[in-house]
Design a protein around this motif. Structure first.
Motif, PDB file in Angstrom:
ATOM      1  N   ILE A  64       0.780  -1.248  -0.293  1.00  0.00           N
ATOM      2  CA  ILE A  64       0.290   0.361  -0.271  1.00  0.00           C
ATOM      3  C   ILE A  64       1.182   1.487  -0.371  1.00  0.00           C
ATOM      4  O   ILE A  64       1.610   1.286   0.476  1.00  0.00           O
ATOM      5  N   GLY A  65       0.720   2.466  -1.044  1.00  0.00           N
ATOM      6  CA  GLY A  65       1.377   3.097  -0.669  1.00  0.00           C
ATOM      7  C   GLY A  65       0.715   4.224  -1.547  1.00  0.00           C
ATOM      8  O   GLY A  65      -0.228   3.836  -2.345  1.00  0.00           O
ATOM      9  N   ALA A  70       4.478   0.478  -7.852  1.00  0.00           N
ATOM     10  CA  ALA A  70       5.042  -0.312  -7.242  1.00  0.00           C
ATOM     11  C   ALA A  70       4.058  -0.763  -5.790  1.00  0.00           C
ATOM     12  O   ALA A  70       4.391  -1.669  -5.347  1.00  0.00           O
ATOM     13  N   CYS A  71       2.933  -0.430  -6.064  1.00  0.00           N
ATOM     14  CA  CYS A  71       1.847  -0.406  -4.981  1.00  0.00           C
ATOM     15  C   CYS A  71       0.456  -1.309  -5.857  1.00  0.00           C
ATOM     16  O   CYS A  71       0.513  -1.278  -6.242  1.00  0.00           O
ATOM     17  N   HIS A  72       0.178  -2.138  -4.445  1.00  0.00           N
ATOM     18  CA  HIS A  72      -0.824  -3.189  -5.088  1.00  0.00           C
ATOM     19  C   HIS A  72      -2.587  -1.710  -4.987  1.00  0.00           C
ATOM     20  O   HIS A  72      -2.988  -2.419  -5.931  1.00  0.00           O
ATOM     21  N   ILE A  80       1.129   9.903   2.452  1.00  0.00           N
ATOM     22  CA  ILE A  80       1.194   8.567   2.183  1.00  0.00           C
ATOM     23  C   ILE A  80       2.313   8.630   1.702  1.00  0.00           C
ATOM     24  O   ILE A  80       2.720   8.981   0.959  1.00  0.00           O
ATOM     25  N   SER A  81       3.020   7.932   1.853  1.00  0.00           N
ATOM     26  CA  SER A  81       4.699   7.446   1.723  1.00  0.00           C
ATOM     27  C   SER A  81       4.959   6.631   0.303  1.00  0.00           C
ATOM     28  O   SER A  81       3.057   5.750  -0.497  1.00  0.00           O
ATOM     29  N   GLY A  82       5.594   6.974  -0.504  1.00  0.00           N
ATOM     30  CA  GLY A  82       5.635   6.191  -1.944  1.00  0.00           C
ATOM     31  C   GLY A  82       5.466   4.426  -1.334  1.00  0.00           C
ATOM     32  O   GLY A  82       4.298   3.900  -2.278  1.00  0.00           O
ATOM     33  N   GLU A  83       5.833   4.053  -0.171  1.00  0.00           N
ATOM     34  CA  GLU A  83       5.645   2.524   0.149  1.00  0.00           C
ATOM     35  C   GLU A  83       4.785   2.577   1.316  1.00  0.00           C
ATOM     36  O   GLU A  83       5.920   2.263   2.468  1.00  0.00           O
ATOM     37  N   HIS A  84       4.361   2.589   1.427  1.00  0.00           N
ATOM     38  CA  HIS A  84       3.415   3.108   3.037  1.00  0.00           C
ATOM     39  C   HIS A  84       3.748   1.473   4.096  1.00  0.00           C
ATOM     40  O   HIS A  84       4.151   1.757   5.518  1.00  0.00           O
TER      41      HIS A  84
END
Length: 139
Positions: A64-65, A70-72, A80-84
Protein backbone atom coordinates in the motif's frame (compact mmCIF):
# COMPACT_ATOMS: atom_id res chain seq x y z
CA UNK A 1 2.25 -21.06 -15.02
CA UNK A 2 2.65 -17.74 -13.18
CA UNK A 3 0.18 -14.88 -12.86
CA UNK A 4 0.38 -11.12 -12.32
CA UNK A 5 -0.23 -10.39 -8.66
CA UNK A 6 -2.35 -7.31 -9.38
CA UNK A 7 -4.65 -8.33 -12.23
CA UNK A 8 -4.36 -12.13 -12.38
CA UNK A 9 -3.26 -12.23 -16.03
CA UNK A 10 -0.83 -15.01 -17.03
CA UNK A 11 2.60 -13.40 -16.73
CA UNK A 12 5.77 -14.22 -18.63
CA UNK A 13 8.14 -11.51 -17.33
CA UNK A 14 10.64 -11.51 -14.51
CA UNK A 15 9.45 -10.60 -11.00
CA UNK A 16 9.61 -6.83 -10.62
CA UNK A 17 9.02 -6.11 -14.30
CA UNK A 18 5.85 -4.46 -15.63
CA UNK A 19 2.79 -6.56 -16.40
CA UNK A 20 1.79 -6.22 -20.06
CA UNK A 21 -1.93 -6.09 -19.14
CA UNK A 22 -2.13 -3.70 -16.19
CA UNK A 23 1.35 -2.07 -16.19
CA UNK A 24 1.85 -2.84 -12.49
CA UNK A 25 5.34 -3.49 -11.23
CA UNK A 26 4.51 -6.64 -9.43
CA UNK A 27 5.49 -9.98 -8.08
CA UNK A 28 4.43 -13.13 -9.85
CA UNK A 29 2.68 -15.97 -8.09
CA UNK A 30 3.14 -19.55 -9.28
CA UNK A 31 0.01 -21.64 -9.65
CA UNK A 32 -3.47 -20.23 -9.32
CA UNK A 33 -4.36 -16.72 -10.46
CA UNK A 34 -4.68 -14.35 -7.48
CA UNK A 35 -7.98 -13.16 -8.97
CA UNK A 36 -9.30 -16.70 -8.45
CA UNK A 37 -7.80 -17.06 -4.97
CA UNK A 38 -9.89 -15.95 -2.00
CA UNK A 39 -8.98 -12.29 -1.40
CA UNK A 40 -7.30 -11.12 1.79
CA UNK A 41 -10.27 -8.84 2.28
CA UNK A 42 -11.43 -5.35 1.40
CA UNK A 43 -10.52 -1.81 2.30
CA UNK A 44 -13.21 0.84 2.38
CA UNK A 45 -11.89 4.40 2.34
CA UNK A 46 -13.50 6.49 5.09
CA UNK A 47 -12.12 9.87 3.97
CA UNK A 48 -9.93 11.65 1.44
CA UNK A 49 -10.51 11.83 -2.31
CA UNK A 50 -11.30 8.09 -2.38
CA UNK A 51 -13.95 8.22 0.39
CA UNK A 52 -16.53 5.45 -0.02
CA UNK A 53 -14.38 3.50 -2.48
CA UNK A 54 -13.96 -0.22 -1.79
CA UNK A 55 -10.75 -1.97 -2.85
CA UNK A 56 -10.45 -5.77 -3.06
CA UNK A 57 -7.13 -7.05 -1.68
CA UNK A 58 -5.96 -9.93 -3.88
CA UNK A 59 -3.14 -12.41 -3.44
CA UNK A 60 -1.02 -13.27 -0.42
CA UNK A 61 0.94 -10.01 -0.14
CA UNK A 62 -0.29 -6.47 -0.80
CA UNK A 63 1.79 -3.27 -0.81
CA UNK A 64 0.00 0.00 0.00
CA UNK A 65 1.35 3.44 -0.84
CA UNK A 66 1.47 6.46 -3.15
CA UNK A 67 3.88 5.04 -5.74
CA UNK A 68 2.63 4.28 -9.26
CA UNK A 69 3.36 0.72 -10.31
CA UNK A 70 5.13 -0.33 -7.09
CA UNK A 71 1.96 -0.57 -4.98
CA UNK A 72 -1.04 -2.86 -5.33
CA UNK A 73 -3.23 -0.32 -3.53
CA UNK A 74 -2.42 3.25 -4.57
CA UNK A 75 -3.52 6.11 -2.33
CA UNK A 76 -3.22 9.55 -3.88
CA UNK A 77 -2.40 11.63 -0.80
CA UNK A 78 0.78 13.51 0.15
CA UNK A 79 0.76 12.08 3.71
CA UNK A 80 1.15 8.55 2.29
CA UNK A 81 4.70 7.34 1.65
CA UNK A 82 5.69 5.82 -1.69
CA UNK A 83 5.55 2.34 -0.14
CA UNK A 84 3.75 2.94 3.15
CA UNK A 85 2.70 -0.48 4.48
CA UNK A 86 2.51 -4.14 3.53
CA UNK A 87 -0.20 -6.75 4.17
CA UNK A 88 0.51 -10.47 4.29
CA UNK A 89 -1.86 -13.46 4.47
CA UNK A 90 -0.67 -15.95 7.08
CA UNK A 91 -2.93 -18.99 7.44
CA UNK A 92 -6.24 -17.58 8.70
CA UNK A 93 -4.84 -14.18 9.72
CA UNK A 94 -3.96 -11.02 7.84
CA UNK A 95 -0.82 -9.24 9.03
CA UNK A 96 0.35 -5.66 8.46
CA UNK A 97 3.72 -3.93 8.77
CA UNK A 98 4.78 -0.31 8.41
CA UNK A 99 7.48 -0.07 5.73
CA UNK A 100 9.30 2.94 7.22
CA UNK A 101 6.55 5.41 6.39
CA UNK A 102 6.99 9.07 7.26
CA UNK A 103 3.53 9.68 8.77
CA UNK A 104 2.80 6.35 10.43
CA UNK A 105 0.52 3.34 10.26
CA UNK A 106 -2.11 2.90 12.97
CA UNK A 107 -4.41 -0.07 13.66
CA UNK A 108 -7.39 0.84 15.87
CA UNK A 109 -5.47 3.90 17.09
CA UNK A 110 -2.25 2.06 17.99
CA UNK A 111 0.85 2.94 15.98
CA UNK A 112 2.86 0.20 14.31
CA UNK A 113 6.47 1.26 14.69
CA UNK A 114 8.66 1.15 11.58
CA UNK A 115 10.82 -1.95 11.82
CA UNK A 116 8.45 -3.57 14.34
CA UNK A 117 7.55 -6.29 11.86
CA UNK A 118 4.14 -7.71 11.09
CA UNK A 119 1.22 -7.48 13.52
CA UNK A 120 -2.29 -8.91 13.19
CA UNK A 121 -4.82 -6.77 11.34
CA UNK A 122 -8.16 -7.81 12.87
CA UNK A 123 -11.40 -7.96 10.94
CA UNK A 124 -13.29 -4.65 10.91
CA UNK A 125 -10.16 -2.78 12.07
CA UNK A 126 -9.79 0.94 11.49
CA UNK A 127 -6.53 1.53 9.66
CA UNK A 128 -4.96 4.99 9.45
CA UNK A 129 -2.15 5.65 7.00
CA UNK A 130 -0.94 9.25 7.26
CA UNK A 131 -4.17 11.28 7.16
CA UNK A 132 -6.23 8.57 5.42
CA UNK A 133 -8.58 6.27 7.34
CA UNK A 134 -9.76 2.94 5.98
CA UNK A 135 -11.91 0.11 7.30
CA UNK A 136 -10.54 -3.42 6.79
CA UNK A 137 -12.93 -6.32 6.20
CA UNK A 138 -11.46 -9.83 6.14
CA UNK A 139 -12.92 -12.80 4.27
Amino acid sequence: MVFCYSCGTPFEGEPGSLCQSCSSKTQVIPGQSPQKMPPLGWFVFKDGSQAGEAVRLNGVEVTIGRSDGACHVKIANNTISGEHAKLLKSEERVLIADTNSKNGTYVNGVRIQPGQGFVTLPDNAELRLGEITLRFKQF
